[in-house]
Design an enzyme around this catalytic site. Structure first.
Site, PDB file in Angstrom:
ATOM      1  N   SER A 146      -1.048 -12.317   6.799  1.00  0.00           N
ATOM      2  CA  SER A 146      -0.788 -11.209   7.711  1.00  0.00           C
ATOM      3  C   SER A 146       0.556 -11.406   8.418  1.00  0.00           C
ATOM      4  O   SER A 146       1.584 -11.539   7.748  1.00  0.00           O
ATOM      5  CB  SER A 146      -1.953 -11.062   8.694  1.00  0.00           C
ATOM      6  OG  SER A 146      -1.876  -9.848   9.390  1.00  0.00           O
ATOM      7  N   ASP A 238      -7.102  -2.565   2.888  1.00  0.00           N
ATOM      8  CA  ASP A 238      -6.196  -3.084   3.918  1.00  0.00           C
ATOM      9  C   ASP A 238      -4.983  -2.166   3.993  1.00  0.00           C
ATOM     10  O   ASP A 238      -4.349  -1.888   2.965  1.00  0.00           O
ATOM     11  CB  ASP A 238      -5.766  -4.514   3.560  1.00  0.00           C
ATOM     12  CG  ASP A 238      -4.856  -5.154   4.581  1.00  0.00           C
ATOM     13  OD1 ASP A 238      -4.605  -4.548   5.645  1.00  0.00           O
ATOM     14  OD2 ASP A 238      -4.381  -6.273   4.313  1.00  0.00           O
ATOM     15  N   HIS A 268      -8.836  -6.435   5.444  1.00  0.00           N
ATOM     16  CA  HIS A 268      -7.833  -7.312   6.043  1.00  0.00           C
ATOM     17  C   HIS A 268      -8.492  -8.538   6.675  1.00  0.00           C
ATOM     18  O   HIS A 268      -9.500  -8.428   7.355  1.00  0.00           O
ATOM     19  CB  HIS A 268      -7.036  -6.551   7.107  1.00  0.00           C
ATOM     20  CG  HIS A 268      -5.906  -7.347   7.674  1.00  0.00           C
ATOM     21  ND1 HIS A 268      -4.703  -7.482   7.011  1.00  0.00           N
ATOM     22  CD2 HIS A 268      -5.792  -8.067   8.813  1.00  0.00           C
ATOM     23  CE1 HIS A 268      -3.900  -8.243   7.726  1.00  0.00           C
ATOM     24  NE2 HIS A 268      -4.532  -8.604   8.822  1.00  0.00           N
TER      25      HIS A 268
END
Length: 297
Positions: A146, A238, A268
């Site tokens: 991320s 995501d 995610h």
């Protein structure tokens, strides 16, 4: 995915709007409190120690003496997460790869906006190269998930420019595009990371000093030729899916070897949640296999 989202409390958009900082602090605490439920028991690693990397707290996992090293940067929108929230993932990668992992507990936004997190990553890397505490710092990879994937991608490019490139990079659902312009933002709804939250993360991270057009913020703004081979993992549900896959396409177009894998049926943050997703273990083992091939062949 529904079960994963129910594993810890999440603030509503109304709560965030009413008191953003209070909700952020609560979410940070909730992430740590949920580690056992989401990530499962810790995999044993021969040596695990908390270290001070010239003022940057880190956690070092060493499965065998003299192992090559993955410098790892956790996710959390540059504003949440810690070495605790990726501890189980780092342990499994170290165990399955035979590589050491240095997990960096960089400073968080908005208290410490750009470039604090990147500065901390570079400080930890310089310490690792100099001290090489029981590891082989001549064989290095960088990785992150991320927001940590964004930091890892930028760090890989900066090290290439400095003439001290990494051998490999691992990007798990990386943040790439500050414009948030990809199709997956428009296609996907509430699966744990929404466009409103991502816009807030970008704003907290950049503060008053970040330039959205800088290659230190937007990895695609840089010349990508000569970057280290990459493994990029994305999630079907995501909002960051398409920008991560687009970055893989851009690397390939620049002549950089890249493997891009979309994991189906996950959202995610799935990769660290080893207790909730079978795919998380598969992803960790794929990362481990890539590291073995790149650093121990």
């Amino acid at each position: 995915m529904a079960a994963s989202l129910a594993a810890r409390p999440r603030p509503t958009e109304e709560q965030i709007a009413a008191d953003p900082m209070a909700q952020l602090l609560a979410t940070r605490e909730a992430m740590v409190a949920a580690v056992d439920r989401e990530c499962g028991p810790p995999t044993p690693v021969a040596q695990v120690s908390d270290v001070d990397a010239d003022g940057v707290p880190c956690r070092l996992y060493v499965p065998v003496p003299g192992a090559p090293v993955l410098l790892y940067l956790h996710g959390g929108g540059w504003a949440m997460g810690s070495v605790e929230t990726v501890d189980r993932l780092c342990r499994r990668i170290a165990d399955r790869s035979g590589c050491a992992v240095l997990s960096v507990d960089y400073r968080l936004a908005p208290e410490h906006p750009y470039p604090a997190a990147l500065d901390d990553a570079e400080t930890a890397l310089a310490w690792l190269r100099r001290e090489a505490p029981g590891v082989d710092a001549g064989r290095l990879a960088v990785g992150g998930d991320s927001a940590g994937g964004q930091l890892a991608a930028v760090l890989a490019r900066r090290q290439r420019d400095a003439g001290s490139p990494f051998a490999y990079q691992v990007l798990i659902n990386p943040v790439i595009d500050p414009a948030m312009s990809s199709q997956s933002y428009r296609e996907l709804g509430d699966y744990g990371l929404e466009s409103t939250a991502m816009a807030l993360f970008w704003a907290m991270f950049l503060g008053d000093g970040g330039d959205r057009d800088s290659p230190d913020v937007a990895p695609l703004a840089a010349d990508l030729a000569g970057l280290p081979p990459a493994l990029i993992l994305t999630a079907e549900f995501d909002v960051l899916r398409d920008e991560g896959e687009g970055y893989g396409d851009a690397l390939l177009a620049a002549g950089v070897p890249a493997v891009v894998v979309r994991y189906l049926g996950v959202n995610h943050g799935w990769a660290r949640k080893l207790a909730l997703f079978d795919a998380a273990g598969v992803a960790a083992d794929q990362v481990a296999a890539g590291l073995r091939a790149a650093l121990t062949a």
